[in-house]
Design an enzyme around this catalytic site. Structure first.
Site, PDB file in Angstrom:
ATOM      1  N   TYR A 156       0.843  -1.204   0.000  1.00 37.01           N
ATOM      2  CA  TYR A 156       0.000   0.000   0.000  1.00 37.01           C
ATOM      3  C   TYR A 156       0.877   1.252   0.000  1.00 37.01           C
ATOM      4  O   TYR A 156       0.619   2.207  -0.741  1.00 37.01           O
ATOM      5  CB  TYR A 156      -0.906  -0.035   1.234  1.00 37.01           C
ATOM      6  CG  TYR A 156      -1.892   1.103   1.330  1.00 37.01           C
ATOM      7  CD1 TYR A 156      -3.097   1.073   0.629  1.00 37.01           C
ATOM      8  CD2 TYR A 156      -1.641   2.205   2.145  1.00 37.01           C
ATOM      9  CE1 TYR A 156      -4.014   2.101   0.735  1.00 37.01           C
ATOM     10  CE2 TYR A 156      -2.550   3.242   2.258  1.00 37.01           C
ATOM     11  CZ  TYR A 156      -3.732   3.188   1.552  1.00 37.01           C
ATOM     12  OH  TYR A 156      -4.632   4.225   1.654  1.00 37.01           O
TER      13      TYR A 156
HETATM   14  N1  LIG Z   1      -9.693   5.834   5.205  1.00 38.88           N
HETATM   15  C1  LIG Z   1      -8.517   6.399   5.284  1.00 38.88           C
HETATM   16  O1  LIG Z   1      -8.059   6.752   6.389  1.00 38.88           O
HETATM   17  C2  LIG Z   1      -7.705   6.659   4.057  1.00 38.88           C
HETATM   18  C3  LIG Z   1      -6.538   7.383   4.210  1.00 38.88           C
HETATM   19  C4  LIG Z   1      -5.759   7.661   3.089  1.00 38.88           C
HETATM   20  C5  LIG Z   1      -6.165   7.200   1.845  1.00 38.88           C
HETATM   21  N2  LIG Z   1      -7.306   6.476   1.717  1.00 38.88           N
HETATM   22  C6  LIG Z   1      -7.689   6.054   0.382  1.00 38.88           C
HETATM   23  O2  LIG Z   1      -8.972   6.547   0.096  1.00 38.88           O
HETATM   24  C7  LIG Z   1      -9.556   5.748  -0.916  1.00 38.88           C
HETATM   25  C8  LIG Z   1     -10.946   5.347  -0.474  1.00 38.88           C
HETATM   26  O3  LIG Z   1     -10.816   4.537   0.686  1.00 38.88           O
HETATM   27  P1  LIG Z   1     -11.907   4.495   1.840  1.00 38.88           P
HETATM   28  O4  LIG Z   1     -11.219   4.832   3.086  1.00 38.88           O
HETATM   29  O5  LIG Z   1     -13.121   5.235   1.439  1.00 38.88           O
HETATM   30  O6  LIG Z   1     -12.149   2.926   1.876  1.00 38.88           O
HETATM   31  P2  LIG Z   1     -13.429   2.015   1.678  1.00 38.88           P
HETATM   32  O7  LIG Z   1     -14.549   2.506   2.521  1.00 38.88           O
HETATM   33  O8  LIG Z   1     -12.877   0.649   1.901  1.00 38.88           O
HETATM   34  O9  LIG Z   1     -13.845   2.209   0.142  1.00 38.88           O
HETATM   35  C9  LIG Z   1     -13.037   1.743  -0.873  1.00 38.88           C
HETATM   36  C10 LIG Z   1     -13.742   1.941  -2.201  1.00 38.88           C
HETATM   37  O10 LIG Z   1     -12.873   1.461  -3.241  1.00 38.88           O
HETATM   38  C11 LIG Z   1     -13.534   0.459  -3.969  1.00 38.88           C
HETATM   39  N3  LIG Z   1     -12.633  -0.622  -4.333  1.00 38.88           N
HETATM   40  C12 LIG Z   1     -11.802  -1.323  -3.520  1.00 38.88           C
HETATM   41  N4  LIG Z   1     -11.194  -2.303  -4.209  1.00 38.88           N
HETATM   42  C13 LIG Z   1     -11.656  -2.207  -5.487  1.00 38.88           C
HETATM   43  C14 LIG Z   1     -11.426  -2.941  -6.663  1.00 38.88           C
HETATM   44  N5  LIG Z   1     -10.604  -3.997  -6.689  1.00 38.88           N
HETATM   45  N6  LIG Z   1     -12.075  -2.570  -7.783  1.00 38.88           N
HETATM   46  C15 LIG Z   1     -12.916  -1.522  -7.776  1.00 38.88           C
HETATM   47  N7  LIG Z   1     -13.190  -0.797  -6.696  1.00 38.88           N
HETATM   48  C16 LIG Z   1     -12.569  -1.133  -5.557  1.00 38.88           C
HETATM   49  C17 LIG Z   1     -14.610  -0.099  -3.056  1.00 38.88           C
HETATM   50  O11 LIG Z   1     -15.604  -0.660  -3.874  1.00 38.88           O
HETATM   51  P3  LIG Z   1     -16.901  -1.454  -3.268  1.00 38.88           P
HETATM   52  O12 LIG Z   1     -17.567  -0.488  -2.349  1.00 38.88           O
HETATM   53  O13 LIG Z   1     -17.721  -1.779  -4.473  1.00 38.88           O
HETATM   54  O14 LIG Z   1     -16.366  -2.649  -2.551  1.00 38.88           O
HETATM   55  C18 LIG Z   1     -15.022   1.140  -2.288  1.00 38.88           C
HETATM   56  O15 LIG Z   1     -16.019   1.851  -2.971  1.00 38.88           O
HETATM   57  C19 LIG Z   1      -8.605   4.575  -1.136  1.00 38.88           C
HETATM   58  O16 LIG Z   1      -7.785   4.838  -2.258  1.00 38.88           O
HETATM   59  C20 LIG Z   1      -7.790   4.578   0.130  1.00 38.88           C
HETATM   60  O17 LIG Z   1      -6.531   3.980  -0.048  1.00 38.88           O
HETATM   61  C21 LIG Z   1      -8.087   6.197   2.794  1.00 38.88           C
END
Ligand SMILES: NC(=O)c1ccc[n+]([C@@H]2O[C@H](COP(=O)([O-])OP(=O)(O)OC[C@H]3O[C@@H](n4cnc5c(N)ncnc54)[C@H](OP(=O)(O)O)[C@@H]3O)[C@@H](O)[C@H]2O)c1
Length: 251
Positions: A156
Site C-alpha cells: 500500500y
Molecule cells: N480511510 C482512510 O483513512 C484513508 C486514508 C488515506 C487514503 N485512503 C484512500 O482513500 C480511498 C478510499 O478509501 P476508503 O477509506 O473510502 O475505503 P473504503 O470505505 O474501503 O472504500 C473503498 C472503495 O474502493 C472500492 N474498491 C476497492 N477495491 C476495489 C477494486 N478492486 N475494484 C474496484 N473498486 C474497488 C470499493 O468498492 P466497493 O464499495 O464496491 O467494494 C469502495 O467503494 C482509497 O484509495 C484509500 O486507499 C483512505
C-alpha cells in the site's frame, strides 16, 4: 466568488463511489452541480450514493468494475473516454495488512494493480478527450503513506508513494494542455479501510494522540478539497498533493 466553485453542467467520474471517501466525494461534486458516473467493484444503480446524488437534482450512473481485472479496466476506460468527462477522481483503493517479512507477494501484486497500475491505465484513456479538448481535472486519492512508511502495509505504501509520483509526472506533461492533475492525501479517516486500526485499541489510541485536530477524520472532511481541485478556484494548481489530515503531517 461562488462561481469559482460551481460545477454546474460538468460530468465527473468518481471511482470507489459506493462507500467511504469516494461516496462523500461524489456527493460533494453533485452538490456543487456535477453529474456523476460512479464506479466501484460492487456499485449498483440503487446504492445509497445514487439516491443522494439524484436527490440533489443531478444524474448518477453506476459501473461495477474490479480494478484487479486489467481487461475490465481498459474496457471501462474506453467507454468513459467516449463520454468525455470533465473530472476524473481516481479514488478506488484497497489495502492488505501483514508485516513486511511475511507479506504475501499475492497481496503485494493485488494492491499494486488496484491502487497504482489500474489508476494509470484508466487515467491514460479518460484523459485523452480532456487533452484533445484542452480542459479537464484529474484528482488522485493519495495517502499519508505517500509521505511516510506506515506499518504492515508495504504494498500500500509503495502504491500510494507511486501515486504521488504519478500525480507529478502527469501534471508536468498535462498542465500546459489545460488538464490539471492533483492529489488529495487523506489523514486517518473513519471508513472500512481503517476499521482494523480502530479495532486495535493500542493503534487507535496512538493514532488519535498524534492527530493535532484531536479526532479521526470523517469522509465528508474531503468534500471541500475535492470541489476545490475540480473547480475554477484551483485553475493554477497543478501537481500538488493536498493533505486533509487534521494537521498530522505538520506535527
Ligand atoms: N480511510 C482512510 O483513512 C484513508 C486514508 C488515506 C487514503 N485512503 C484512500 O482513500 C480511498 C478510499 O478509501 P476508503 O477509506 O473510502 O475505503 P473504503 O470505505 O474501503 O472504500 C473503498 C472503495 O474502493 C472500492 N474498491 C476497492 N477495491 C476495489 C477494486 N478492486 N475494484 C474496484 N473498486 C474497488 C470499493 O468498492 P466497493 O464499495 O464496491 O467494494 C469502495 O467503494 C482509497 O484509495 C484509500 O486507499 C483512505
Amino acid at each position: 466568488m461562488s462561481g469559482l466553485f460551481d460545477l454546474g453542467g460538468r460530468l465527473a467520474v468518481v471511482t470507489g463511489a459506493r462507500r467511504g471517501i469516494g461516496r462523500a466525494m461524489a456527493e460533494a461534486l453533485a452538490a456543487a452541480g456535477a453529474d456523476i458516473i460512479g464506479v466501484s467493484a460492487r456499485l449498483r444503480d440503487d446504492d445509497e450514493v445514487a439516491g443522494t446524488v439524484r436527490a440533489l437534482g443531478r444524474t448518477f450512473e453506476a459501473r461495477a468494475v474490479d480494478f484487479a481485472d486489467r481487461a475490465a479496466v481498459l474496457a471501462l476506460g474506453a467507454e468513459l473516454a467516449a463520454r468525455a468527462p470533465d473530472i476524473l477522481v481516481n479514488n478506488a483503493g484497497t489495502i492488505e495488512r501483514a508485516p513486511a517479512a511475511r507479506h504475501p507477494l499475492s497481496a503485494w501484486d493485488r494492491v499494486i494493480e488496484v491502487d497504482l497500475s489500474s489508476q494509470f491505465a484508466l487515467t491514460q484513456l479518460v484523459a485523452a478527450p480532456m487533452l484533445e479538448r484542452g480542459s479537464g481535472r484529474i484528482i488522485f486519492t493519495a495517502s499519508l503513506l505517500s509521505f511516510q512508511g506506515g506499518i504492515n502495509v508495504p504494498g500500500y505504501t509503495a502504491a500510494k508513494s507511486g501515486i504521488a509520483g504519478l500525480t507529478r509526472a502527469l501534471a508536468n506533461e498535462w498542465a500546459g494542455r489545460g488538464v490539471n492533475v492533483n492529489a488529495i492525501a487523506p489523514g486517518y479517516i473513519a471508513t472500512d479501510n481503517t476499521a482494523a486500526l480502530r479495532e486495535d485499541a493500542d493503534r487507535s489510541r496512538s493514532i488519535l494522540e498524534r492527530i493535532p485536530a484531536g479526532r479521526w477524520g470523517d469522509s465528508t472532511d474531503l468534500a471541500g478539497a475535492t470541489v476545490f481541485l475540480s473547480s475554477a478556484a484551483s485553475g493554477y494548481v497543478s501537481g500538488t498533493i493536498l493533505p486533509v489530515d487534521g494537521g498530522w503531517l505538520g506535527r
